[in-house]
Design a protein around this motif. Sequence first.
Motif, mmCIF file in Angstrom:
data_model
loop_
_atom_site.group_PDB
_atom_site.id
_atom_site.type_symbol
_atom_site.label_atom_id
_atom_site.label_comp_id
_atom_site.label_asym_id
_atom_site.label_seq_id
_atom_site.Cartn_x
_atom_site.Cartn_y
_atom_site.Cartn_z
ATOM 1 N N HIS A 58 0.852 -1.193 0.000
ATOM 2 C CA HIS A 58 0.000 0.000 0.000
ATOM 3 C C HIS A 58 0.889 1.244 0.000
ATOM 4 O O HIS A 58 1.877 1.304 0.749
ATOM 5 C CB HIS A 58 -0.905 -0.011 1.234
ATOM 6 C CG HIS A 58 -2.017 0.978 1.158
ATOM 7 N ND1 HIS A 58 -1.817 2.334 1.231
ATOM 8 C CD2 HIS A 58 -3.354 0.794 0.992
ATOM 9 C CE1 HIS A 58 -2.976 2.960 1.132
ATOM 10 N NE2 HIS A 58 -3.926 2.046 0.986
ATOM 11 N N PRO A 59 0.558 2.251 -0.812
ATOM 12 C CA PRO A 59 1.407 3.449 -0.886
ATOM 13 C C PRO A 59 1.731 4.079 0.471
ATOM 14 O O PRO A 59 2.857 4.536 0.680
ATOM 15 C CB PRO A 59 0.588 4.407 -1.764
ATOM 16 C CG PRO A 59 -0.226 3.492 -2.645
ATOM 17 C CD PRO A 59 -0.549 2.299 -1.771
ATOM 18 N N ARG A 60 0.796 4.053 1.411
ATOM 19 C CA ARG A 60 1.072 4.671 2.717
ATOM 20 C C ARG A 60 2.036 3.839 3.565
ATOM 21 O O ARG A 60 2.564 4.308 4.563
ATOM 22 C CB ARG A 60 -0.219 4.955 3.472
ATOM 23 C CG ARG A 60 -0.867 3.786 4.133
ATOM 24 C CD ARG A 60 -2.050 4.210 5.018
ATOM 25 N NE ARG A 60 -2.512 3.121 5.810
ATOM 26 C CZ ARG A 60 -3.401 2.210 5.430
ATOM 27 N NH1 ARG A 60 -3.956 2.286 4.240
ATOM 28 N NH2 ARG A 60 -3.747 1.231 6.247
ATOM 29 N N MET A 61 2.273 2.587 3.164
ATOM 30 C CA MET A 61 3.155 1.690 3.920
ATOM 31 C C MET A 61 4.516 1.504 3.249
ATOM 32 O O MET A 61 5.367 0.787 3.784
ATOM 33 C CB MET A 61 2.478 0.323 4.083
ATOM 34 C CG MET A 61 1.130 0.348 4.783
ATOM 35 S SD MET A 61 1.228 0.827 6.518
ATOM 36 C CE MET A 61 2.033 -0.602 7.199
ATOM 37 N N GLN A 62 4.716 2.121 2.091
ATOM 38 C CA GLN A 62 5.978 1.948 1.370
ATOM 39 C C GLN A 62 7.113 2.665 2.080
ATOM 40 O O GLN A 62 6.917 3.650 2.773
ATOM 41 C CB GLN A 62 5.832 2.454 -0.066
ATOM 42 C CG GLN A 62 4.900 1.583 -0.876
ATOM 43 C CD GLN A 62 4.643 2.103 -2.276
ATOM 44 O OE1 GLN A 62 5.213 3.094 -2.705
ATOM 45 N NE2 GLN A 62 3.770 1.418 -2.991
ATOM 46 N N HIS A 65 9.130 1.300 4.387
ATOM 47 C CA HIS A 65 9.341 0.835 5.758
ATOM 48 C C HIS A 65 9.837 -0.606 5.828
ATOM 49 O O HIS A 65 9.782 -1.228 6.893
ATOM 50 C CB HIS A 65 8.054 0.977 6.569
ATOM 51 C CG HIS A 65 7.559 2.382 6.661
ATOM 52 N ND1 HIS A 65 8.160 3.340 7.437
ATOM 53 C CD2 HIS A 65 6.541 3.012 6.010
ATOM 54 C CE1 HIS A 65 7.523 4.490 7.287
ATOM 55 N NE2 HIS A 65 6.542 4.318 6.430
ATOM 56 N N GLY A 66 10.286 -1.153 4.686
ATOM 57 C CA GLY A 66 10.854 -2.495 4.679
ATOM 58 C C GLY A 66 9.865 -3.624 4.509
ATOM 59 O O GLY A 66 10.247 -4.794 4.547
ATOM 60 N N LEU A 67 8.600 -3.306 4.331
ATOM 61 C CA LEU A 67 7.579 -4.345 4.233
ATOM 62 C C LEU A 67 7.743 -5.180 2.962
ATOM 63 O O LEU A 67 7.596 -6.413 2.997
ATOM 64 C CB LEU A 67 6.195 -3.708 4.292
ATOM 65 C CG LEU A 67 5.004 -4.622 4.481
ATOM 66 C CD1 LEU A 67 5.189 -5.589 5.630
ATOM 67 C CD2 LEU A 67 3.755 -3.783 4.684
ATOM 68 N N GLY A 68 8.064 -4.564 1.849
ATOM 69 C CA GLY A 68 8.287 -5.308 0.607
ATOM 70 C C GLY A 68 9.433 -6.294 0.756
ATOM 71 O O GLY A 68 9.331 -7.449 0.329
ATOM 72 N N GLY A 69 10.508 -5.877 1.391
ATOM 73 C CA GLY A 69 11.642 -6.759 1.621
ATOM 74 C C GLY A 69 11.297 -7.910 2.542
ATOM 75 O O GLY A 69 11.735 -9.048 2.337
ATOM 76 N N ARG A 70 10.477 -7.634 3.573
ATOM 77 C CA ARG A 70 10.050 -8.705 4.482
ATOM 78 C C ARG A 70 9.223 -9.750 3.747
ATOM 79 O O ARG A 70 9.392 -10.954 3.953
ATOM 80 C CB ARG A 70 9.231 -8.127 5.647
ATOM 81 C CG ARG A 70 10.075 -7.428 6.695
ATOM 82 C CD ARG A 70 9.230 -6.820 7.803
ATOM 83 N NE ARG A 70 8.366 -7.802 8.466
ATOM 84 C CZ ARG A 70 7.298 -7.474 9.192
ATOM 85 N NH1 ARG A 70 6.960 -6.206 9.338
ATOM 86 N NH2 ARG A 70 6.564 -8.410 9.763
ATOM 87 N N LEU A 71 8.320 -9.297 2.879
ATOM 88 C CA LEU A 71 7.502 -10.236 2.112
ATOM 89 C C LEU A 71 8.356 -11.037 1.138
ATOM 90 O O LEU A 71 8.155 -12.241 0.980
ATOM 91 C CB LEU A 71 6.410 -9.493 1.343
ATOM 92 C CG LEU A 71 5.159 -9.140 2.125
ATOM 93 C CD1 LEU A 71 4.257 -8.235 1.293
ATOM 94 C CD2 LEU A 71 4.410 -10.381 2.553
ATOM 95 N N LEU A 72 9.299 -10.374 0.491
ATOM 96 C CA LEU A 72 10.184 -11.057 -0.454
ATOM 97 C C LEU A 72 10.986 -12.142 0.276
ATOM 98 O O LEU A 72 11.057 -13.287 -0.177
ATOM 99 C CB LEU A 72 11.109 -10.035 -1.119
ATOM 100 C CG LEU A 72 11.958 -10.510 -2.286
ATOM 101 C CD1 LEU A 72 11.112 -11.100 -3.402
ATOM 102 C CD2 LEU A 72 12.800 -9.346 -2.807
ATOM 103 N N ASP A 73 11.556 -11.792 1.408
ATOM 104 C CA ASP A 73 12.304 -12.780 2.204
ATOM 105 C C ASP A 73 11.413 -13.946 2.626
ATOM 106 O O ASP A 73 11.827 -15.102 2.595
ATOM 107 C CB ASP A 73 12.905 -12.129 3.457
ATOM 108 C CG ASP A 73 14.035 -11.154 3.159
ATOM 109 O OD1 ASP A 73 14.582 -11.171 2.028
ATOM 110 O OD2 ASP A 73 14.367 -10.364 4.069
ATOM 111 N N ALA A 74 10.184 -13.644 3.021
ATOM 112 C CA ALA A 74 9.278 -14.679 3.522
ATOM 113 C C ALA A 74 8.860 -15.649 2.418
ATOM 114 O O ALA A 74 8.824 -16.867 2.643
ATOM 115 C CB ALA A 74 8.044 -14.039 4.161
#
Length: 167
Positions: free
Chosen positions: A88-92, A94-103
Motif C-alpha cells: 500500500h502506498p502509505r506503507m511503502q 518501511h521495509g515491508l516489501g523486503g520482508r515479504l520477499l524474504d518470507a
Amino acid sequence: MGMSVTISAAGAQDAEQILKLQYLCYQSEAELYGDYSIEPLTQTLDGLRAELSTGYALVARLGDEVVASVRGSVDASGTGRIGKLIVHPRMQGHGLGGRLLDAIEAHFAAELAAKRFRLFTGHRSESNLRLYLRHGYAAVGREPVSARLSLITLEKDAAAQEFAASA
C-alpha cells in the motif's frame, strides 16, 4: 496503542482485498508506462482466485486490513517465480516489501525445494529494481513488450537466500 504488521499465508477469503490493493498499487506503474491495460489492472476476481488456488501467496495485515501481498509458484525445474509484490502506498519505504520477499523465498526454499528465484519488473520501475538488487537479485534478461515498456528479468540462487538468512 499501535498495531504491528503481521505476515501470513493468504487464503481465498483474502482475494477481494488483494485485488483492490493490486489495483491501487499498479496505478503508478500504469502511469509510469502510459498503459492502463496492464494485466494487474485488468485481472478479474475470478482470475485472482484461480491464481491463488494454484500458487502460493502471502499477505501483510495491519489489523484486519491487507496492506501488502506477494505471490508465486515453484515450477518443475525448481525455479520460484515471484510476482505481484505490492505494498500500500502509505506503507511503502518501511521495509515491508523486503520482508515479504524474504518470507516467500524462505517458504519456496524450505517447503518446495526451490533452487533459484526469478521475478521481473519494468525497466523504469527504479524503486522495484533497487529493492531486488538489494536483496541479491541480478538482471539476467530484458524483453521489449512495447515501445514504452521493457521487462527486466532478475534471478538469484536459493543458496544466496539461505546464506543471507543465516548471516
